[in-house]
Design an enzyme around this catalytic site. Structure first.
Site, PDB file in Angstrom:
ATOM      1  N   ASP A   1      53.766  58.009  -5.263  1.00 44.21           N
ATOM      2  CA  ASP A   1      53.375  59.400  -5.478  1.00 44.21           C
ATOM      3  C   ASP A   1      54.497  60.181  -6.156  1.00 44.21           C
ATOM      4  OD1 ASP A   1      51.666  61.848  -4.854  1.00 44.21           O
ATOM      5  OD2 ASP A   1      53.481  62.341  -3.748  1.00 44.21           O
TER       6      ASP A   1
ATOM      7  N   GLU B   1      48.587  54.552  -5.981  1.00 46.01           N
ATOM      8  CA  GLU B   1      49.946  55.079  -5.870  1.00 46.01           C
ATOM      9  C   GLU B   1      50.882  54.026  -5.285  1.00 46.01           C
ATOM     10  OE1 GLU B   1      49.334  59.875  -5.443  1.00 46.01           O
ATOM     11  OE2 GLU B   1      49.321  58.685  -3.610  1.00 46.01           O
TER      12      GLU B   1
END
Length: 244
Positions: free
Chosen positions: A58, A130
């Protein structure tokens, strides 16, 4: 046991081809596709799932997408850049990107999560993407992660922003020629309670502009709006509301 391990290795090699990246440490990829429900079920411990890799991915994604937008749009202010980034890396868009490379097919889920439709949940699929980014970053460095993100996440920006903003864009198209409201009507629910498919129509007055499906009503509305905008753009005809 050896056969299971060989099959897992073959599966991960297939996924590498989908990703367009070959890992030096294939265990990083395995961890990236391991959901917490699977690691708990297999007694792998809290560190066996993809949550730490998701955290890292992320952060990497935010840096790369911010740099990309900063360079691509040199005259945009902070607010507009933030809005664009939000549309590119939000949960539904990331899930769309993940499904384009069939990542959802490779997830390791516990039986309970599998049986309740976890493989189709945007949250699980986007988190896995992610985690893959985090795994690539650890395995090959920032340059490799950037190459992957540019190829699979920041590509086709116009289409993905349209997908994200479809309800707003449709509303703007309709309001250009009148004040009739856009309405969304649930027309069908299919499947068991834990894995429902909702079908929604988007209408202006009695005219159906698009139909969409999703595992939530919100997702179905977004899909319906997206289909409506795509249809209107394809025919190059804007909807003109009828005034009485």
């Amino acid at each position: 046991m050896r056969g299971i391990k060989m099959k897992m290795t073959e599966t991960l090699k297939e996924l590498e081809k989908e990703l367009g990246y070959q890992f030096r440490d294939i265990n990083l990829l395995k961890q990236a596709v391991t959901h917490s429900s699977y690691s708990n079920e297999k007694n792998m411990g809290k560190l066996g799932c993809n949550e730490r890799l998701e955290f890292l991915g992320d952060a990497v994604l935010e840096v790369i997408s911010s740099e990309f937008l900063y360079q691509k749009f040199p005259i945009l202010q902070e607010g507009e850049l933030t809005k664009k980034r939000a549309s590119m890396v939000c949960e539904p868009t990331l899930a769309l990107c993940a499904r384009e490379i069939r990542l959802d097919n490779y997830l390791l889920l516990g039986h309970g999560e599998e049986n309740t439709g976890g493989r189709k949940r945007d949250s699980i699929v986007s988190d896995a993407l992610e985690a893959v980014i985090g795994a690539i970053y650890l395995d090959g460095g920032l340059a490799s992660a950037k190459e992957f993100i540019l190829k699979h996440v920041l590509n086709d920006m116009e289409h993905k922003q349209l997908f994200y903003d479809s309800k707003t864009i449709l509303q703007e198209i309709v309001q250009e020629h009148g004040n009739n409201p856009v309405s969304y009507q649930l027309i069908r629910e299919d499947g068991p309670d834990h894995n429902k498919i909702f079908t929604v129509e988007v209408r202006v007055k009695q005219e159906v502009l698009g139909v969409g499906q999703g595992h939530t009503k919100k997702a179905a509305e977004q899909a319906a709006a997206y289909q409506a905008v795509m249809a209107l753009r394809k025919t190059k005809v804007k909807y003109v509301s009828k005034k009485h």
